[in-house]
Design a protein around this motif. Structure first.
Motif, mmCIF file in Angstrom:
data_model
loop_
_atom_site.group_PDB
_atom_site.id
_atom_site.type_symbol
_atom_site.label_atom_id
_atom_site.label_comp_id
_atom_site.label_asym_id
_atom_site.label_seq_id
_atom_site.Cartn_x
_atom_site.Cartn_y
_atom_site.Cartn_z
ATOM 1 N N ALA B 347 42.676 -14.061 -8.047
ATOM 2 C CA ALA B 347 42.231 -13.128 -7.012
ATOM 3 C C ALA B 347 41.499 -13.877 -5.906
ATOM 4 N N HIS B 348 40.720 -14.883 -6.289
ATOM 5 C CA HIS B 348 40.006 -15.649 -5.266
ATOM 6 C C HIS B 348 40.942 -16.597 -4.520
ATOM 7 N N ILE B 349 41.984 -17.069 -5.183
ATOM 8 C CA ILE B 349 42.986 -17.859 -4.446
ATOM 9 C C ILE B 349 43.608 -16.991 -3.363
ATOM 10 N N ALA B 350 43.953 -15.768 -3.729
ATOM 11 C CA ALA B 350 44.566 -14.858 -2.759
ATOM 12 C C ALA B 350 43.601 -14.562 -1.607
ATOM 13 N N ARG B 351 42.328 -14.382 -1.946
ATOM 14 C CA ARG B 351 41.341 -14.078 -0.909
ATOM 15 C C ARG B 351 41.142 -15.273 0.027
#
Lengths: 392, 363
Positions: B347-351
């Protein structure tokens, strides 16, 4: 990462940026974008422009012509140069030979050699490695024998980058065969036009010619060509390797290349009407490289901030060669993914964006395999960390 | 990173005092007997100023900066502290700063004195009806919610319109499922079933709340990574010491190059994480974009390189690394836990991707 810089430093950045905008010739920027091994004339032109402004030897002490910048100012200057596609300055003269000569050389040597490095007129190459002395530098076999008025040097040097257009070489040779391998070495200044020197080009896997093998057959070097004391060469060479560690990270070049690669992937079409960079798998890979790049940038900044505030960098300084070189490779590996089939063609059809960009990236990708090998291979660096930092 | 000599001296004093206190009262021990004196422990922590440090002066706080706040969490992580310090050191002071002063001042006083405890209750699927002021839905994993006196509840965090930040007194009327996490910490899920909320419970709504929730979650990420970092750095030290003592094939394990290189690689990763934490510390008070970038970069690094570094420590320790009695496995579990909380690694990679690669091409 503006939060790291003071207001004065931001103002300094603006000054540097404005100077580069007004003074960097567009053809030089274009050549820097296109090529990987720049011609001597191109590097010299930019060096001269910087020298006129007093910025060429930006990391030298003021008494030798440096501008008196803090390490953070140097970081900013280098970042601005890289992001404007300014040609790289000669690594050997500016980073290696200059500091060697002003630290260990005689006043006569300083007066004679430093101005040429500063102005960009004199080009130097490095004669450390040999066919049988790569990572194991203490195994150097080239000899220097004392004769009336000077020394006679015999042997061969490997991986002489830019040797085919260098004027001078800084050469590590054995002056005493009867002591421990490390203690019998001395540093010499060798004129590349001297009688007895011959060069053989070495073509690297990018099909480029930047390195050579240098053969020295009874080359005479006068007494004033010895740097510092006899048998002190190992100490001098080691001092320098530890002196310019952050330079090995090549953080600015990586940032610039990564930005260009991002632009390329944003300009290329992906599947389903998307930009290539918007394909989830591609976006993810770019993001992961970004996370690593930013951690390298902060690491380098933290070392330089320590130096700026008068503290010697801690053990973290030993990691930047490893993480910086691995990152340089990851960026061009990602470039090959972006290029796809076009990346493996030697000849390209047409003048599409992909065709124009492919060759430069592929050559960089291939040649970049060197960065984890040179300047002390990453395996050597890891052993150093384990032993001297972790005490293993 | 750029700090005056005086600030540096203060940093060192704070870190040394914290480390000594934690090692004296909370050092790793196999029997976990340290849990017995928890109430005292919290009071001592308050006396050391840990909960006042993040509060502004106008709320009677010490107004410490990000570096100092994170150093406490790092040191707590080093001894694998399992009390909910994160919410009380880093999050509650921020929430109180955003409140009406008349309400905030008495709460800040009690927080600083260690008399009340906050828990951060991340959003799961919680929805607040504006018209009826009723709360419905399920929270995310809330560390220390069972022991807390006050809950900071994130509501509707996915949209600007639905966002609210609530301050609720811990409340028996709310159904709570308590559980343990693999790293030994206690956490709960709160189930809000048509719960009536007084008007003054909402600290912020709408866009203000949306921004505040992002800020709090980024703080949770950065603070959680500081705890994980402390644990990891301690774990590497432990592992290297063990390797120097453990002899196999007639030589200490630390003399084998294959082992040395693995530890050097972990060292590289830990140092990069330290760099990102320095950025995170500065970013706590920087622009929302920079704070978000620093938080997500840290979280991504922790979930990938951080976990790799910790698993290498288990690998070189051999069989003992798998045992419940040895600390390195608990270091790994702490990292794995932080990696899963406050947004997954992916999720943080996507963000981070959204922040670095804007979806429309730059003009």
């Amino acid at each position: 990462m503006d939060a790291f810089f003071t207001a004065d430093e931001i103002a300094f950045r603006d000054e540097v940026r404005a100077f580069i905008r007004e003074n960097l010739p567009t053809d030089l920027a274009q050549k820097t974008r296109d090529g990987i091994h720049l011609a001597r004339e191109d590097m010299a032109r930019w060096n001269t422009i910087l020298d006129k402004r007093g910025w060429a030897v930006h990391h030298w002490p003021t008494e030798y012509g440096g501008p008196g910048w803090t390490p953070i100012q140097r970081f900013i200057f280098e970042a601005e140069c890289a992001s404007a596609d300014a040609p790289p300055l000669s690594v050997f003269g500016l980073y290696l030979v200059g500091p060697t000569i002003y630290t260990f050389g005689s006043s006569e040597q300083r007066a004679r050699y430093l101005p040429g490095i500063r102005s960009g007129e004199a080009f130097w190459c490095q004669g450390y490695s040999e066919p049988d002395a790569g990572s194991d530098l203490a195994a150097v076999r080239t000899t220097a024998r004392k004769v009336e008025g000077g020394w006679i040097i015999d042997g061969s040097k490997a991986w002489t980058s830019e040797g085919h257009f260098a004027d001078l070489m800084i050469c590590l040779a054995r002056t005493n065969p009867n002591v421990k391998p490390q203690t019998g070495l001395s540093l010499f200044i060798v004129d590349m036009k001297a009688k007895g020197i011959s060069l053989q080009p070495v073509i690297t896997i990018d099909s480029g010619h930047s390195v050579n093998t240098t053969f020295m057959d009874s080359v005479f070097v006068p007494d004033d060509g010895l740097i510092g004391g006899v048998d002190k060469g190992w100490t001098y060479a080691k001092f320098l390797l530890s002196h310019e560690r952050t330079n090995n990270a090549q953080v600015h070049r990586s940032r610039r290349e990564f930005t260009r690669l991002k632009d390329l992937a944003a300009a290329l079409p992906g599947s389903g009407g998307r930009r290539l960079i918007d394909e989830p798998a591609m976006c993810r890979r770019f993001t992961l490289v970004e996370a690593n790049l930013v951690s390298l940038e902060v690491t380098v900044l933290r070392i330089l901030a320590d130096q700026t505030e008068g503290r010697e960098p801690g053990p973290e300084a030993s990691i930047v060669k490893i993480i910086g070189s691995e990152l340089q490779q990851r960026i061009t590996e990602l470039a090959m993914e972006v290029l796809g089939e076009e990346g493996v063609k030697v000849e390209h059809e047409g003048d599409s964006l992909l065709a124009q960009e492919a060759q430069g990236w592929t050559k960089r990708h291939l040649f970049r395999r060197v960065v984890t090998i040179y300047a002390g291979s990453n395996e050597i660096q890891k052993t150093i960390i384990a032993r001297s930092v972790l005490g293993m | 990173m750029r700090r005056s000599e005086q600030t540096r001296a203060e940093d060192t004093l704070l870190r040394d005092t914290s480390r000594r206190f934690l090692e004296d009262t909370y050092a790793w021990d196999e029997g976990r007997s340290r849990r017995a004196d928890r109430a005292d422990h919290w009071r001592f922590a308050a006396e050391l100023g840990w909960f006042a440090l993040g509060l502004p002066e106008r709320l009677g706080g010490l107004e410490g900066d990000g570096n100092q706040l994170l150093s406490i969490l790092e040191e707590a992580g080093r001894v694998l502290h399992d009390a909910p310090l994160l919410a009380n050191v880093l999050l509650a002071p921020k929430a109180l700063s955003a409140m009406n002063e008349a309400v905030a001042i008495p709460l800040a006083e009690k927080l600083a004195a260690g008399e009340i405890r906050f828990a951060y209750v991340p959003d799961g699927s919680v929805h607040l009806s504006r018209s009826t002021m009723r709360l419905e839905g399920r929270s995310g994993v809330a560390l220390g919610a069972a022991e807390a006196t006050h809950w900071l509840v994130a509501v509707g965090s996915r949209s600007v319109d639905g966002a609210s930040l609530l301050l609720l007194p811990a409340n028996d009327a709310v159904r709570r499922t308590d559980f343990r996490l693999i790293d030994g910490r206690s956490a709960s899920t709160l189930h809000f079933e048509d719960l009536a909320i007084p008007d003054d419970a909402a600290l912020a709504r709408g866009e203000t709340a949306f921004r505040l929730l992002e800020d709090l979650n980024d703080r949770a990420v950065i603070g959680g990574c500081a705890e994980a970092f402390g644990a990891l750095e301690g774990g590497l030290g432990l592992t290297v010491d063990y390797l120097k003592q453990r002899t196999q094939f007639g030589a200490p394990l630390s003399s084998f190059q294959a082992v040395q290189h693995k530890m050097a690689e972990s060292f590289c990763e830990i140092e990069q994480m330290r760099s990102l934490l320095l950025w995170g510390a500065v970013a706590l008070d920087a622009s929302p974009d920079e704070r978000a970038q620093a938080a997500s970069a840290l979280k991504v690094f922790l979930g990938r390189e951080g976990l790799t570094a910790a698993s290498r420590c288990i690998q070189v320790s051999g069989g003992i690394g798998l045992t419940e009695d040895y600390r390195i496995g608990h270091v790994y579990k702490r990292l794995q836990t932080v990696a899963a909380l406050f947004g997954s690694t992916e999720a943080h990679i996507a963000r981070l991707g959204d922040l670095f690669i804007p979806s429309t091409p730059p003009a």
